[in-house]
Design an enzyme around this catalytic site. Structure first.
Site, short mmCIF file in Angstrom:
data_model
loop_
_atom_site.label_atom_id
_atom_site.label_comp_id
_atom_site.label_asym_id
_atom_site.label_seq_id
_atom_site.Cartn_x
_atom_site.Cartn_y
_atom_site.Cartn_z
N GLU A 276 8.27 46.11 32.85
CA GLU A 276 7.64 47.18 33.63
C GLU A 276 7.60 48.50 32.87
O GLU A 276 6.75 49.33 33.13
CB GLU A 276 8.39 47.38 34.96
N HIS A 297 16.28 22.16 24.41
CA HIS A 297 15.70 20.85 24.65
C HIS A 297 14.35 20.96 25.35
O HIS A 297 13.85 19.99 25.89
CB HIS A 297 16.68 19.99 25.46
N LYS A 411 -1.04 44.02 44.96
CA LYS A 411 -0.83 44.38 46.37
C LYS A 411 -2.17 44.67 47.03
O LYS A 411 -2.43 44.22 48.15
CB LYS A 411 0.07 45.61 46.48
#
Ligand code: PA5
Length: 423
Positions: A276, A297, A411
């Site tokens: 951010e 792995h 949003k």
């Protein structure tokens, strides 16, 4: 705590010294963009002592009347809490005084239904945390949890089990808390979400779970002593400079690596802090994390042989709390007697060293952060180190490290689909 840059080619680092020191001065003297969000720099020494005592008292009350505390929040109102309490707990047979469970960090209906079911036969309290007080995820979760508390205890007792951590004056959560009469704690104006674990955001749930918050703050204070020194030997400045040097050499992915599963949420906290803070204006190092040896792995292949655009930052713990010795067996059917007498942590360390040699050989520069131990104090110090580093690094990159304008985009689109008035 110390850093080791042996596995990074530092021949060009001096070209970054001046830029790094300028960025550091900009951060410390508060002359850069986002300078209204620098409250975290001096917070370890000037935190609100009255609120700190109230946090301790409230934590004791929660411990006396609740088996579970539901910590409701997302992003900076979630990650630091989860990262810290997960790192400090035992893997099994938790020694937490109150179990912390999380809500509002996703929008899964199944998760909420299961949580409400789980809480049915538990005594619980709720700490709803939102700096803005308007974030959708925690607001939805809190609606359900408030109802569950009121059904279980009645409206009056429920009020005494709800703690709101939010802005001092504004936001829907502040209004709700004032109108319902909940006890409130403050997210300071000048501390952004991803820097807020040092405030009541982190302190209340951590104290309730039994973590020593004096030690936690002392770690931040020790970090402040060390990492606010104006000196290129300051490892927070050096780390920022090395990251920017690697970025300009086309290493635009940083892999945060741990070999101790309890650090996996510290990686999540770190991803928010760096992602951010730096990912804007078309720039930024993409922060990812792996948990080893598990991910050797899976992603190990990509790191060893994939596109050469990454570098690693590895966390090493020098003194683990526990270790266990591998015993010899008479038949040696599994062929492991060559390890007899060695401990699992020794084997883990060789996995780390071997992997480092392999990855560095595969052109993946490797920064090492060595922690003496995992404790409330060492984690506080580590957080402070990264916070200074991201401020310096962001300014070196030429972005405002303290805003997050891009977070609003999803949003707006989501609200439009949901038919929220005004979208
Ligand atoms: O770093 C940030 O500011 C954000 O990621 C916030 O932490 C997150 O969006 C939660 O915000 P709030 O605490 O206002 O609910």
């Amino acid at each position: 705590m110390r850093l080791d840059f042996t596995n990074v080619d530092l021949k060009n680092i001096n070209n970054y010294e001046e830029k790094a020191m300028d960025a550091f001065k900009t951060l410390i003297d508060g002359s850069g963009e986002g300078n209204d969000f620098l409250g975290w720099i001096d917070r370890p020494n000037n935190y609100d002592k009255e609120e700190f005592e109230r946090i301790k008292k409230t934590a004791a009350k929660i411990q006396s009347d609740s088996e579970v505390l539901v910590s409701v929040g997302i992003g900076g109102s979630y990650l630091g809490i989860k990262a810290t309490e997960f790192a400090l707990d035992k893997y099994f047979n938790s020694d937490r005084k109150v179990k912390i469970v999380y809500a509002g960090n996703n929008i899964s209906g199944e998760y909420m239904a299961d949580l409400l079911d789980y809480l049915k036969d538990k005594d619980f309290s709720v700490n709803v945390i939102s700096k803005s007080g308007t974030t959708t995820e925690p607001a939805i979760a809190f609606r359900f949890l408030k109802e569950a508390l009121e059904e279980k205890y009645g409206k009056e007792e429920a009020k005494g089990r709800i703690y709101a951590t939010t802005d001092k004056n504004k936001g829907a959560l502040k209004d709700l808390a004032s109108s319902e009469g909940y006890q409130t704690f403050v997210v300071p104006d000048d501390i952004g979400g991803r820097f807020s674990v040092i405030s009541a955001v982190g302190l209340l749930p951590l104290a309730a779970s039994g973590i020593n918050i004096d030690e936690f703050i002392a770690g931040f204070a020790e970090g402040r002593e060390i990492y606010t020194k104006e000196d290129f030997e300051n490892e927070a400045i050096k780390y920022a400079a090395v990251r920017n040097m690697l970025y300009e050499d086309d290493k635009d992915i940083e892999v945060f690596v741990n070999y101790e599963p309890k650090l996996q949420y510290i990686a999540e906290w770190w991803k928010q802090l760096f992602g951010e803070s730096e990912g804007k204006d078309g720039k930024g190092i993409f922060p990812v994390s792996i948990n080893n040896s598990t991910d050797l792995h899976s992603l190990g292949q990509m790191i060893q042989d994939g596109r050469r655009n990454l570098f690693e930052t590895v966390i090493e713990i020098e003194n683990a709390k526990k270790d266990i010795e591998i015993k010899e067996t008479a038949d040696n059917l599994d062929g492991l007697n060559f390890l007899a007498g060695k401990t699992m942590n020794y084997v883990n360390k060789q996995a780390m060293e071997g992997t480092t040699i392999a990855h560095v050989g595969g052109n993946v520069p490797n920064i090492r952060i060595i922690l003496d131990e995992v404790s409330a104090k060492s984690i506080g110090k580590l957080y402070y180190f990264f916070e200074i580093a991201v401020g310096v690094s962001g300014y070196m990159l030429g972005v405002n490290p303290f805003n997050q304008p891009g977070v609003e985009e999803y949003k707006a689109q989501m609200f439009k689909l949901l038919g929220k008035p005004g979208y």
